[in-house]
Design a protein around this motif. Structure first.
Motif, PDB file in Angstrom:
ATOM      1  N   GLN A   1       0.819  -1.211   0.000  1.00 12.56           N
ATOM      2  CA  GLN A   1       0.000   0.000   0.000  1.00 12.56           C
ATOM      3  C   GLN A   1       0.855   1.264   0.000  1.00 12.56           C
ATOM      4  O   GLN A   1       0.365   2.346  -0.309  1.00 12.56           O
ATOM      5  CB  GLN A   1      -0.946   0.004   1.199  1.00 12.56           C
ATOM      6  N   GLN A   2       2.123   1.126   0.331  1.00  7.52           N
ATOM      7  CA  GLN A   2       3.038   2.258   0.318  1.00  7.52           C
ATOM      8  C   GLN A   2       3.938   2.265  -0.906  1.00  7.52           C
ATOM      9  O   GLN A   2       4.217   3.324  -1.462  1.00  7.52           O
ATOM     10  CB  GLN A   2       3.939   2.231   1.560  1.00  7.52           C
ATOM     11  N   LEU A   3       4.407   1.100  -1.311  1.00  3.49           N
ATOM     12  CA  LEU A   3       5.500   1.012  -2.276  1.00  3.49           C
ATOM     13  C   LEU A   3       5.082   0.575  -3.666  1.00  3.49           C
ATOM     14  O   LEU A   3       5.923   0.505  -4.561  1.00  3.49           O
ATOM     15  CB  LEU A   3       6.564   0.043  -1.741  1.00  3.49           C
ATOM     16  N   CYS A   4       3.801   0.272  -3.847  1.00  4.11           N
ATOM     17  CA  CYS A   4       3.296  -0.153  -5.157  1.00  4.11           C
ATOM     18  C   CYS A   4       2.165   0.777  -5.575  1.00  4.11           C
ATOM     19  O   CYS A   4       1.526   1.414  -4.751  1.00  4.11           O
ATOM     20  CB  CYS A   4       2.773  -1.584  -5.105  1.00  4.11           C
ATOM     21  N   LYS A   5       1.906   0.823  -6.858  1.00  2.00           N
ATOM     22  CA  LYS A   5       0.789   1.605  -7.363  1.00  2.00           C
ATOM     23  C   LYS A   5      -0.526   1.026  -6.854  1.00  2.00           C
ATOM     24  O   LYS A   5      -0.608  -0.147  -6.479  1.00  2.00           O
ATOM     25  CB  LYS A   5       0.781   1.605  -8.891  1.00  2.00           C
ATOM     26  N   VAL A   6      -1.558   1.856  -6.862  1.00  2.00           N
ATOM     27  CA  VAL A   6      -2.881   1.361  -6.539  1.00  2.00           C
ATOM     28  C   VAL A   6      -3.246   0.282  -7.560  1.00  2.00           C
ATOM     29  O   VAL A   6      -2.876   0.362  -8.733  1.00  2.00           O
ATOM     30  CB  VAL A   6      -3.912   2.511  -6.544  1.00  2.00           C
ATOM     31  N   TYR A   7      -3.962  -0.742  -7.101  1.00  3.64           N
ATOM     32  CA  TYR A   7      -4.261  -1.878  -7.974  1.00  3.64           C
ATOM     33  C   TYR A   7      -5.202  -1.453  -9.097  1.00  3.64           C
ATOM     34  O   TYR A   7      -6.256  -0.866  -8.862  1.00  3.64           O
ATOM     35  CB  TYR A   7      -4.890  -3.014  -7.185  1.00  3.64           C
ATOM     36  N   ASN A   8      -4.805  -1.767 -10.320  1.00  2.00           N
ATOM     37  CA  ASN A   8      -5.616  -1.525 -11.506  1.00  2.00           C
ATOM     38  C   ASN A   8      -5.571  -2.805 -12.335  1.00  2.00           C
ATOM     39  O   ASN A   8      -4.498  -3.201 -12.802  1.00  2.00           O
ATOM     40  CB  ASN A   8      -5.064  -0.333 -12.294  1.00  2.00           C
TER      41      ASN A   8
ATOM     42  N   TRP B   1      -4.795   6.093   3.821  1.00  2.99           N
ATOM     43  CA  TRP B   1      -3.935   6.190   2.638  1.00  2.99           C
ATOM     44  C   TRP B   1      -4.419   5.239   1.543  1.00  2.99           C
ATOM     45  O   TRP B   1      -4.550   5.625   0.378  1.00  2.99           O
ATOM     46  CB  TRP B   1      -2.496   5.870   3.029  1.00  2.99           C
ATOM     47  N   THR B   2      -4.715   4.021   1.912  1.00  2.00           N
ATOM     48  CA  THR B   2      -5.253   3.051   0.951  1.00  2.00           C
ATOM     49  C   THR B   2      -6.605   3.510   0.427  1.00  2.00           C
ATOM     50  O   THR B   2      -6.899   3.378  -0.779  1.00  2.00           O
ATOM     51  CB  THR B   2      -5.380   1.664   1.603  1.00  2.00           C
ATOM     52  N   ASP B   3      -7.446   4.051   1.302  1.00  2.76           N
ATOM     53  CA  ASP B   3      -8.751   4.548   0.864  1.00  2.76           C
ATOM     54  C   ASP B   3      -8.601   5.702  -0.125  1.00  2.76           C
ATOM     55  O   ASP B   3      -9.309   5.758  -1.135  1.00  2.76           O
ATOM     56  CB  ASP B   3      -9.579   5.001   2.063  1.00  2.76           C
ATOM     57  N   LEU B   4      -7.699   6.633   0.149  1.00  5.47           N
ATOM     58  CA  LEU B   4      -7.482   7.741  -0.771  1.00  5.47           C
ATOM     59  C   LEU B   4      -7.022   7.225  -2.136  1.00  5.47           C
ATOM     60  O   LEU B   4      -7.491   7.695  -3.184  1.00  5.47           O
ATOM     61  CB  LEU B   4      -6.438   8.705  -0.201  1.00  5.47           C
ATOM     62  N   ARG B   5      -6.110   6.270  -2.119  1.00  6.61           N
ATOM     63  CA  ARG B   5      -5.580   5.734  -3.369  1.00  6.61           C
ATOM     64  C   ARG B   5      -6.684   5.118  -4.224  1.00  6.61           C
ATOM     65  O   ARG B   5      -6.777   5.381  -5.430  1.00  6.61           O
ATOM     66  CB  ARG B   5      -4.498   4.688  -3.075  1.00  6.61           C
ATOM     67  N   ARG B   6      -7.535   4.299  -3.618  1.00  5.90           N
ATOM     68  CA  ARG B   6      -8.567   3.624  -4.418  1.00  5.90           C
ATOM     69  C   ARG B   6      -9.725   4.560  -4.752  1.00  5.90           C
ATOM     70  O   ARG B   6     -10.255   4.530  -5.868  1.00  5.90           O
ATOM     71  CB  ARG B   6      -9.063   2.359  -3.719  1.00  5.90           C
ATOM     72  N   LEU B   7     -10.108   5.424  -3.810  1.00  4.52           N
ATOM     73  CA  LEU B   7     -11.256   6.293  -4.039  1.00  4.52           C
ATOM     74  C   LEU B   7     -10.937   7.455  -4.968  1.00  4.52           C
ATOM     75  O   LEU B   7     -11.840   7.994  -5.618  1.00  4.52           O
ATOM     76  CB  LEU B   7     -11.800   6.809  -2.707  1.00  4.52           C
TER      77      LEU B   7
ATOM     78  N   GLN C   1     -12.765  12.125  -5.064  1.00  5.08           N
ATOM     79  CA  GLN C   1     -11.388  12.583  -5.123  1.00  5.08           C
ATOM     80  C   GLN C   1     -11.105  13.656  -4.075  1.00  5.08           C
ATOM     81  O   GLN C   1     -11.952  14.494  -3.770  1.00  5.08           O
ATOM     82  CB  GLN C   1     -11.068  13.131  -6.514  1.00  5.08           C
ATOM     83  N   VAL C   2      -9.899  13.611  -3.517  1.00  2.00           N
ATOM     84  CA  VAL C   2      -9.480  14.537  -2.471  1.00  2.00           C
ATOM     85  C   VAL C   2      -8.109  15.101  -2.839  1.00  2.00           C
ATOM     86  O   VAL C   2      -7.210  14.362  -3.246  1.00  2.00           O
ATOM     87  CB  VAL C   2      -9.391  13.830  -1.099  1.00  2.00           C
ATOM     88  N   THR C   3      -7.958  16.414  -2.701  1.00  2.00           N
ATOM     89  CA  THR C   3      -6.656  17.064  -2.847  1.00  2.00           C
ATOM     90  C   THR C   3      -6.159  17.445  -1.455  1.00  2.00           C
ATOM     91  O   THR C   3      -6.865  18.123  -0.704  1.00  2.00           O
ATOM     92  CB  THR C   3      -6.758  18.319  -3.722  1.00  2.00           C
ATOM     93  N   LEU C   4      -4.980  16.973  -1.100  1.00  2.00           N
ATOM     94  CA  LEU C   4      -4.401  17.264   0.212  1.00  2.00           C
ATOM     95  C   LEU C   4      -3.449  18.455   0.112  1.00  2.00           C
ATOM     96  O   LEU C   4      -2.690  18.567  -0.858  1.00  2.00           O
ATOM     97  CB  LEU C   4      -3.647  16.049   0.744  1.00  2.00           C
ATOM     98  N   THR C   5      -3.488  19.316   1.113  1.00  2.00           N
ATOM     99  CA  THR C   5      -2.642  20.507   1.132  1.00  2.00           C
ATOM    100  C   THR C   5      -2.068  20.727   2.525  1.00  2.00           C
ATOM    101  O   THR C   5      -2.775  20.546   3.526  1.00  2.00           O
ATOM    102  CB  THR C   5      -3.445  21.754   0.721  1.00  2.00           C
TER     103      THR C   5
ATOM    104  N   ALA D   1      -2.068  15.914  -5.308  1.00  2.00           N
ATOM    105  CA  ALA D   1      -3.254  15.827  -6.170  1.00  2.00           C
ATOM    106  C   ALA D   1      -3.768  14.400  -6.240  1.00  2.00           C
ATOM    107  O   ALA D   1      -3.016  13.441  -6.021  1.00  2.00           O
ATOM    108  CB  ALA D   1      -2.904  16.326  -7.575  1.00  2.00           C
ATOM    109  N   PRO D   2      -5.059  14.224  -6.540  1.00  2.00           N
ATOM    110  CA  PRO D   2      -5.594  12.867  -6.715  1.00  2.00           C
ATOM    111  C   PRO D   2      -4.806  12.112  -7.780  1.00  2.00           C
ATOM    112  O   PRO D   2      -4.419  12.679  -8.813  1.00  2.00           O
ATOM    113  CB  PRO D   2      -7.035  13.117  -7.168  1.00  2.00           C
ATOM    114  N   ASN D   3      -4.541  10.843  -7.510  1.00  2.00           N
ATOM    115  CA  ASN D   3      -3.859   9.948  -8.444  1.00  2.00           C
ATOM    116  C   ASN D   3      -2.418  10.366  -8.749  1.00  2.00           C
ATOM    117  O   ASN D   3      -1.842   9.937  -9.752  1.00  2.00           O
ATOM    118  CB  ASN D   3      -4.651   9.825  -9.747  1.00  2.00           C
ATOM    119  N   SER D   4      -1.839  11.183  -7.880  1.00  2.00           N
ATOM    120  CA  SER D   4      -0.448  11.585  -8.064  1.00  2.00           C
ATOM    121  C   SER D   4       0.475  10.379  -7.924  1.00  2.00           C
ATOM    122  O   SER D   4       0.227   9.481  -7.101  1.00  2.00           O
ATOM    123  CB  SER D   4      -0.076  12.623  -7.007  1.00  2.00           C
TER     124      SER D   4
END
Length: 462
Positions: free
Chosen positions: A159-166, A409-415, A422-426, A437-440
């Motif tokens: 969940q940290q070192l790999c891309k979100v599952y697609n 973190w996992t939820d942000l990645r998949r959602l 989508q959520v933008t963190l600042t 940014a989302p999907n960064s």
């Protein structure tokens, strides 16, 4: 790899320490205690029962650098400037790869692969033992536990070192180096993401068949724990049918919920260690920014709790003039709970029901949970016009209920793959604003630099 050479020394230290304490007669037969290695099922179980020992404990220091960047809290400039742990400053600001770990190794990598090596020592050793009727149950417990522990670390690292599952790219996306042997001289390249998930799922299915329905201690894996981790894995894959199946399988065995009305909101530690919701106990890593009062709860999260919601005064407190974390399912706020609990399973099942259009079942699960969280007599069951509204409600409650468990973190990645969520963190530090940014690509952290510069592993592009 040099890190694994260090880890094998630690494994030998654990072995010597454990057996010098509880296997004295056996050790006395050895001319050199430093050469003692585990040989029996009980020996291998002892390695897995190292819950809080000095070297590579199995139930603490779970990979959790991702929680530093998940947006549920912030820290002051002074706290940020004082962070000394390699990677913590970088993770907080979603920094690029360059010098991400500040010249240090990754704590998450070292502790996780240390435990993975322990599990491989156990699995390789058990492979040389042919159990009989007298020790079959003990053999299955040790083997199932080792498979479970190894997968728990593989999952956390993925969940940290790999891309979100697609599903469309998983066969080419980089996964983890899947170390499945205790032979540290074997060179292991990164697998594909599909192979990483396949290994986790296959091992957990095998573990579930071996593990007992009830664990002697919550620090030991069990059948519902394996089902719960399978639910997590499938949820991160967006395989909601399978996530529903395994969350339900877990809850069929243990569906207990705490009634927060029975807890003291004025107690400094209202949630008890090993409470009845805990299916499997483990603790997150000890990052400095997690500790109160360094951790300042995100105002949006804090204000999302309604006045009669007991979670707010139970989860949080005011300390040194700021709102910070008060407790978790370990009884305190330090190294928060990172295990599996029934409340998470209710929320997974509710989300999956909603995604399948089963709104009534989804809200039944959610309301069963929330009824136990609000002051007696003040909760009115939530309703939704359709599955989309139900899903939005459930996801909002998921963030509130499961905050500070390193699940967001996992939820942000998949959602973030769904434009609706989508959520933008600042964040702003030392007068400069940083954005995720989302999907960064920065939702994927870099590998330990020692493993890429000396071990030859391919680094993530961020």
């Amino acid at each position: 790899m040099k890190i694994f050479n260090r880890i094998i020394i630690i494994i030998l230290y654990i072995t010597t320490s454990l057996f010098s304490a509880c296997k004295k007669d056996w050790l006395n037969a050895k001319p050199d205690k430093a050469l003692v290695v585990p040989k029996t099922i009980a020996d291998y179980q002892a390695l897995l029962d190292n819950t809080k020992g000095f070297a590579n404990p199995m139930n603490i220091d779970l990979a959790s650098l991702s929680m530093v960047g998940d947006g549920d809290y912030y820290i002051t400039d002074a706290t940020y400037n004082s962070l000394g742990s390699g990677g913590e400053q970088s993770a907080y600001l979603w920094a690029p790869n360059d010098n991400f770990y500040a010249g240090q190794g990754s704590n998450d990598w070292i502790s996780s692969y240390g435990r993975i090596l322990t599990t491989n020592v156990v699995l390789d050793g058990l492979g040389t033992i042919k159990p009989d009727q007298s020790n079959q149950a003990a053999y299955e417990l040790a083997k199932g536990s080792a498979l479970f522990f190894r997968t728990y670390d593989f999952y956390s690292l993925s969940q940290q070192l790999c891309k979100v599952y697609n599903a469309s790219t998983a066969k080419s996306d980089l996964g983890l180096p899947l170390r499945l042997s205790s032979n540290v001289n074997l060179s292991v390249a990164r697998s594909t993401l599909q192979e990483t998930y396949g290994q986790m799922i296959n091992d957990l299915i095998q573990a579930a068949a071996l593990l007992p329905v009830t664990a002697t201690y919550p620090t030991r894996p069990s059948k519902p724990a394996a089902f719960g981790l399978l639910a997590r894995v499938y949820l991160s894959q967006e395989n909601y049918a399978k996530a529903l199946l395994y969350a339900d399988s877990c809850l069929q065995i243990n569906n207990a919920l705490l009634d927060y009305n029975e807890l003291s909101v004025t107690s400094p530690f209202p949630l008890s260690y090993f409470n009845k919701e805990v299916i499997f106990h483990t603790q997150l890593g000890g990052y400095l920014s997690f500790n109160p009062p360094n951790l300042i709860v995100d105002p949006g999260l804090y204000q999302s709790f309604e006045p009669n919601d007991l979670r707010q005064p139970i989860f949080f407190k005011t300390q040194a003039g700021i709102i910070t974390i008060k407790t978790s399912y370990i009884g305190s706020a330090f190294q928060p709970f990172g295990g599996i609990a029934t409340d998470e399973m209710y929320l997974i099942r509710a989300e999956c029901y909603a995604r399948e259009g089963q709104v009534n079942k989804a809200l039944t699960d959610l309301n069963s949970l929330l009824k136990k969280r609000y002051k007696t007599g003040t909760f009115t069951g939530l309703t939704a016009a359709d599955e989309n509204e139900a899903l939005a409600i459930i996801l909002k409650e998921r963030r509130k209920e499961l905050c500070f468990r390193n699940l967001r973190w996992t939820d942000l990645r998949r959602l973030n793959r769904d434009s609706r969520f989508q959520v933008t963190l600042t964040r702003t530090i030392n007068g400069k604003t940083y954005t995720l940014a989302p999907n960064s690509p920065r939702y994927v952290l870099p590998l330990d630099p020692i493993e890429t510069t000396r071990g030859g592993l391919q680094q993530n592009e961020r």
